[in-house]
Scaffold this active site. Structure first.
Site, PDB file in Angstrom:
ATOM      1  N   GLY A 140     -64.283  38.881 -40.949  1.00  0.00           N
ATOM      2  CA  GLY A 140     -63.970  39.519 -42.438  1.00  0.00           C
ATOM      3  C   GLY A 140     -62.911  40.541 -42.072  1.00  0.00           C
ATOM      4  O   GLY A 140     -62.422  40.649 -40.933  1.00  0.00           O
ATOM      5  N   TYR A 185     -64.595  44.338 -32.962  1.00  0.00           N
ATOM      6  CA  TYR A 185     -64.305  42.868 -32.976  1.00  0.00           C
ATOM      7  C   TYR A 185     -63.192  42.584 -32.027  1.00  0.00           C
ATOM      8  O   TYR A 185     -63.250  41.507 -31.577  1.00  0.00           O
ATOM      9  CB  TYR A 185     -63.814  42.824 -34.478  1.00  0.00           C
ATOM     10  CG  TYR A 185     -63.021  41.407 -34.922  1.00  0.00           C
ATOM     11  CD1 TYR A 185     -63.667  40.422 -35.165  1.00  0.00           C
ATOM     12  CD2 TYR A 185     -61.696  41.440 -35.051  1.00  0.00           C
ATOM     13  CE1 TYR A 185     -62.697  39.144 -35.460  1.00  0.00           C
ATOM     14  CE2 TYR A 185     -60.860  40.670 -35.367  1.00  0.00           C
ATOM     15  CZ  TYR A 185     -61.246  39.425 -35.526  1.00  0.00           C
ATOM     16  OH  TYR A 185     -60.467  38.099 -35.989  1.00  0.00           O
ATOM     17  N   LYS A 200     -63.232  39.957 -28.823  1.00  0.00           N
ATOM     18  CA  LYS A 200     -62.202  39.007 -28.717  1.00  0.00           C
ATOM     19  C   LYS A 200     -61.470  39.088 -26.958  1.00  0.00           C
ATOM     20  O   LYS A 200     -61.275  38.170 -26.660  1.00  0.00           O
ATOM     21  CB  LYS A 200     -60.832  38.865 -29.549  1.00  0.00           C
ATOM     22  CG  LYS A 200     -61.245  38.823 -30.929  1.00  0.00           C
ATOM     23  CD  LYS A 200     -61.221  37.323 -31.211  1.00  0.00           C
ATOM     24  CE  LYS A 200     -61.392  36.888 -32.578  1.00  0.00           C
ATOM     25  NZ  LYS A 200     -62.057  35.451 -32.742  1.00  0.00           N
ATOM     26  N   LYS A 213     -57.638  42.231 -56.952  1.00  0.00           N
ATOM     27  CA  LYS A 213     -57.623  43.387 -57.792  1.00  0.00           C
ATOM     28  C   LYS A 213     -56.473  43.270 -58.838  1.00  0.00           C
ATOM     29  O   LYS A 213     -56.797  43.679 -60.168  1.00  0.00           O
ATOM     30  CB  LYS A 213     -57.339  44.390 -56.861  1.00  0.00           C
ATOM     31  CG  LYS A 213     -58.709  44.783 -56.023  1.00  0.00           C
ATOM     32  CD  LYS A 213     -58.402  45.860 -55.120  1.00  0.00           C
ATOM     33  CE  LYS A 213     -59.518  46.074 -54.101  1.00  0.00           C
ATOM     34  NZ  LYS A 213     -59.804  47.489 -53.591  1.00  0.00           N
TER      35      LYS A 213
END
Ligand code: NAD
Length: 321
Positions: free
Chosen positions: A79, A147, A151, A198
């Site tokens: 995300g 994250y 990786k 947005k």
């Protein structure tokens, strides 16, 4: 006919990769824990499997009477910054499990070529104006988030399997990728899709909220360019990690300006506290350039293709279509 397995094919980048492989004449099996949300997969066969389970990885990798020529591993619990900073344990647990089993079993089954999608999140934070960082400068390591650590570990694991098996491993470190058919709402969306959404939702002259002060620098790569980089890398002899990203670096404010221009709306920005991530990015692309790769899409071109898609999603969502 060459055969490819694409993991994460129900997601954004792998969904586009499947289309590209089909255009090139591959037979493709897509695998994901869920079907693609925004299109029918172009894969010849699509299996819904949870790749955290070793038996699912084995099923994904096994073909009766034949072997995959290429495996593309893009499945990840993934995300934007909001997700990365809140779902740290899910990312470290789920994505590591997927990579541990996929890499191990692919090597055991003697898959000739294995691709792993890493990220520039493996690098430390940078200050604006710093010279380009090369792939080797990821160590000594100090990624900004878990994250990135996941990786980095999974890269090293894949390279260890390459050294100890006959499997050729190719690793790309992606910069931010954007384009149609990617997550655009729900908390996992990344900045370009979020800004498009947005701006879609306001009228001309309206205000959108932006995390931080708008000065953080990023590069955004249009998904077709990224997939082209993946394919070139996979066909090449380039060992070790390879950065892939558009060399056009922009601030978040400039990203909003690009979206507002395509939308033909004046946009005011309200800066609020939020998980901005690193301050700056600047990476060497020399390794991927050596394969003749060059991005075809500047930010304005890519946004011109992404904004109408996000706008259509927002409208369809409102009308319940
Ligand atoms: P995405 O979330 O759209 O795709 C990832 C897919 O993996 C999803 O469809 C998800 O359902 C699947 N998945 C998650 N857990 C699974 C499981 N247990 N079993 C099977 N499938 C599972 O994300 P994306 O943007 O397409 O990213 C693809 C890859 O590229 C990821 O590895 C990501 O870390 C990497 N990457 C992406 C970006 C970017 O800007 N989008 C940048 C750097 C690296």
């Amino acid at each position: 006919m060459k055969r490819a397995l694409v993991c994460g094919a129900g997601g954004f980048i792998a969904g586009h990769l499947v289309k590209r492989l089909k255009k090139e004449g591959f037979w493709v099996r897509g695998v994901d824990i869920k079907a693609h949300e925004y299109c029918t997969s172009a894969a010849d066969e699509f299996l819904v499997l949870d790749l955290r389970e070793p038996q699912s990885c084995l099923k994904a990798l096994t073909l009766s009477g034949a072997k995959f020529d290429h495996v593309y591993q893009l499945a990840a619990d993934m995300g934007g910054m909001g997700f990365i900073h809140t779902a740290e344990t899910e990312i470290m647990h789920n994505s590591v499990l997927i990579n541990v089993h996929m890499t191990h079993l692919a090597a055991e089954l003697r898959i000739p070529r294995y691709f792993f999608s890493s990220s520039v999140c493996v690098y430390r934070d940078m200050q604006p104006g710093e010279p380009e960082m090369t792939e080797a400068q990821a160590v000594p390591a100090n990624p900004d988030n878990e994250y990135g650590w996941e990786k980095l570990y999974s890269e090293r694991m894949a390279l260890a399997y390459e050294r100890h098996s006959g499997m050729q491993v190719r690793i790309a470190r992606f910069q931010n990728v954007y384009g149609p058919e990617g997550t655009w709402h729900g908390g996992r969306e990344k900045a370009p899709a979020a800004m498009c959404r947005k701006v879609t939702e306001i009228s001309d002259g309206g205000t959108i909220e932006v995390w931080g002060d708008g000065t953080a620098v990023r590069s955004y790569t249009y998904v077709e360019d990224m997939v082209d980089g993946v394919r070139r890398l996979m066909e090449s002899d380039l060992h070790g990690a390879v950065n892939i990203g558009c060399p056009q670096y922009v601030t978040v404010n400039e990203l909003v300006a690009a979206v507002s221009e395509v939308a033909k709306k004046k946009v005011k920005i309200k800066y609020i506290d939020g998980p901005v991530g690193v301050q700056s990015r600047n990476f060497s692309n020399e390794r991927i350039y050596s394969l003749g790769w060059k991005p075809q899409f500047q930010l304005s071109d890519g946004v011109a293709r992404t904004y109408p898609w996000v706008e259509a999603q927002v409208k369809a969502n409102k009308t319940g279509k």
